[in-house]
Scaffold this active site. Structure first.
Site, PDB file in Angstrom:
ATOM      1  N   HIS A   1      -1.095  -7.423  -9.955  1.00  0.00           N
ATOM      2  CA  HIS A   1       0.052  -6.522  -9.848  1.00  0.00           C
ATOM      3  C   HIS A   1       1.161  -7.053 -10.760  1.00  0.00           C
ATOM      4  O   HIS A   1       1.189  -8.228 -11.112  1.00  0.00           O
ATOM      5  CB  HIS A   1       0.516  -6.430  -8.400  1.00  0.00           C
ATOM      6  CG  HIS A   1      -0.372  -5.571  -7.557  1.00  0.00           C
ATOM      7  ND1 HIS A   1       0.056  -4.430  -6.927  1.00  0.00           N
ATOM      8  CD2 HIS A   1      -1.698  -5.676  -7.263  1.00  0.00           C
ATOM      9  CE1 HIS A   1      -0.953  -3.873  -6.277  1.00  0.00           C
ATOM     10  NE2 HIS A   1      -2.028  -4.618  -6.459  1.00  0.00           N
TER      11      HIS A   1
ATOM     12  N   ARG B   1      -7.611   5.580  -6.577  1.00  0.00           N
ATOM     13  CA  ARG B   1      -7.618   5.096  -5.199  1.00  0.00           C
ATOM     14  C   ARG B   1      -6.418   4.178  -4.930  1.00  0.00           C
ATOM     15  O   ARG B   1      -5.468   4.559  -4.264  1.00  0.00           O
ATOM     16  CB  ARG B   1      -8.932   4.355  -4.901  1.00  0.00           C
ATOM     17  CG  ARG B   1      -9.225   4.178  -3.391  1.00  0.00           C
ATOM     18  CD  ARG B   1      -8.430   3.120  -2.679  1.00  0.00           C
ATOM     19  NE  ARG B   1      -8.607   1.782  -3.231  1.00  0.00           N
ATOM     20  CZ  ARG B   1      -7.945   0.716  -2.797  1.00  0.00           C
ATOM     21  NH1 ARG B   1      -7.043   0.830  -1.819  1.00  0.00           N
ATOM     22  NH2 ARG B   1      -8.130  -0.459  -3.352  1.00  0.00           N
ATOM     23  N   ASP B   2      -6.434   2.994  -5.496  1.00  0.00           N
ATOM     24  CA  ASP B   2      -5.372   2.021  -5.245  1.00  0.00           C
ATOM     25  C   ASP B   2      -4.033   2.547  -5.752  1.00  0.00           C
ATOM     26  O   ASP B   2      -2.986   2.290  -5.165  1.00  0.00           O
ATOM     27  CB  ASP B   2      -5.729   0.697  -5.928  1.00  0.00           C
ATOM     28  CG  ASP B   2      -4.900  -0.464  -5.428  1.00  0.00           C
ATOM     29  OD1 ASP B   2      -4.173  -0.304  -4.446  1.00  0.00           O
ATOM     30  OD2 ASP B   2      -4.973  -1.553  -6.040  1.00  0.00           O
TER      31      ASP B   2
ATOM     32  N   CYS C   1       1.583  -1.630  -2.212  1.00  0.00           N
ATOM     33  CA  CYS C   1       0.964  -1.884  -0.903  1.00  0.00           C
ATOM     34  C   CYS C   1       2.044  -1.893   0.172  1.00  0.00           C
ATOM     35  O   CYS C   1       3.012  -2.649   0.060  1.00  0.00           O
ATOM     36  CB  CYS C   1       0.219  -3.224  -0.912  1.00  0.00           C
ATOM     37  SG  CYS C   1      -0.544  -3.631   0.671  1.00  0.00           S
TER      38      CYS C   1
END
Length: 300
Positions: A208, A16-17, A239
């Protein structure tokens, strides 16, 4: 003297991410193969997909199929940003749902066009409905350390947001260094504070690797009592609302570190590398994590 847990739970967020903002379209069958290889490696908690508008996130347009076709092993999360997403997720058979809010108002407005307070107000009835239906709810808290627009975030602001989520009855708080700017001292201090405040709720750290300090930050968080970490196979992720932020910390590198410390994860690191090898041709950048390089050279 270091205080380390005997066991650590890895929550895999790559499907997902890791893939959500991937520029190259990844076919459904490739995602499913990736997920099932990760499960075969021993992953028992995983973010599968996201129920968001395909108009804004076309990579997640196959969310319903992904949930329905994934082998049901362990706890499988799907991200649902609002009531409509949660409804679609439940219809697909999801039993664990993640919601998200940024501590930073600026980040939140860039991401979902709402202030943090407006987002929390909108989520309250959604979470109440999910809990009444017996759904496991994970609250993902973005920009807990730094914001690309506002700079350093105050620890007490993070605590207050967590308190409101706790009052709503969420089962887990996943607290993120969204842009990868935290250092180990900041990691220790925030998670020590959160552990003291929220000892009766699952606490997860999400780092991250923008400045290559994610591994050090995980070690510091373990010192603070955290034993749950979000990671992404191959270090996939990023992101669009966090300029300069790179991918999540790599699952294979975290497991490698934990194994070297004698900490059990139940995960086969070489099989994680096999999953990375499977997805690598389908993403738009080369994967160069440390353990994966060793795997490719067959020296691990």
């Amino acid at each position: 003297m270091f205080i380390l847990p005997n066991n650590v739970t890895i929550i895999e967020v790559g499907p997902r991410d890791g893939l959500q903002n991937e520029k190259r379209h990844v076919e459904e069958e490739e995602k499913l193969a990736f997920i099932h290889l990760l499960q075969d490696a021993g992953i028992r908690e995983m973010e599968l997909t996201s129920f968001v508008s395909p108009k804004w996130v076309p990579q997640m347009a196959d969310a319903k199929n992904i949930v329905e076709k994934t082998t049901k092993i362990g706890r499988q999360f799907v991200l649902a940003p609002n009531a409509k997403g949660a409804e679609l997720a439940i219809e697909s058979g999801a039993k664990s749902i993640a919601v998200f809010v940024g501590v930073s108002n600026s980040f939140n407005q860039k991401n979902i066009n709402r202030t943090t307070a407006e987002s929390m107000d909108a989520l309250e009835p959604v979470i109440a409905k999910l809990k009444s239906d017996g759904i496991f709810v994970r609250a993902c808290i973005s920009t807990a350390f730094y914001c690309p627009y506002e700079g350093k975030i105050e620890k007490q602001d993070v605590v207050e947001l967590c308190k409101r989520f706790q009052a709503m009855g969420v089962d887990e708080l996943s607290v993120a260094d969204t842009i990868g700017m935290a250092n180990p001292v900041e990691s220790y201090e925030l998670f020590k504070l959160l552990k003291e405040e929220f000892d009766e709720i699952l606490l997860t750290a999400h780092f991250h690797d923008t400045r290559k300090m994610a591994i050090a930050n995980i070690f510091a968080a373990m010192q603070a009592g955290i034993d749950r970490f979000d990671t992404s196979a191959g270090g996939l992720g990023g992101c669009p609302f966090a300029p300069g932020a790179t991918g999540n910390v790599a699952t294979e590198d975290v497991v490698n570190m934990l194994e070297s410390l004698g900490i059990e994860t139940g995960i086969d690191v070489d099989k994680i590398c096999m999953a990375v090898e499977k997805i690598a041709p389908h993403v738009s950048h080369p994967i160069e994590t440390g353990r994966y390089r060793l795997y490719k050279n067959r020296n691990c």
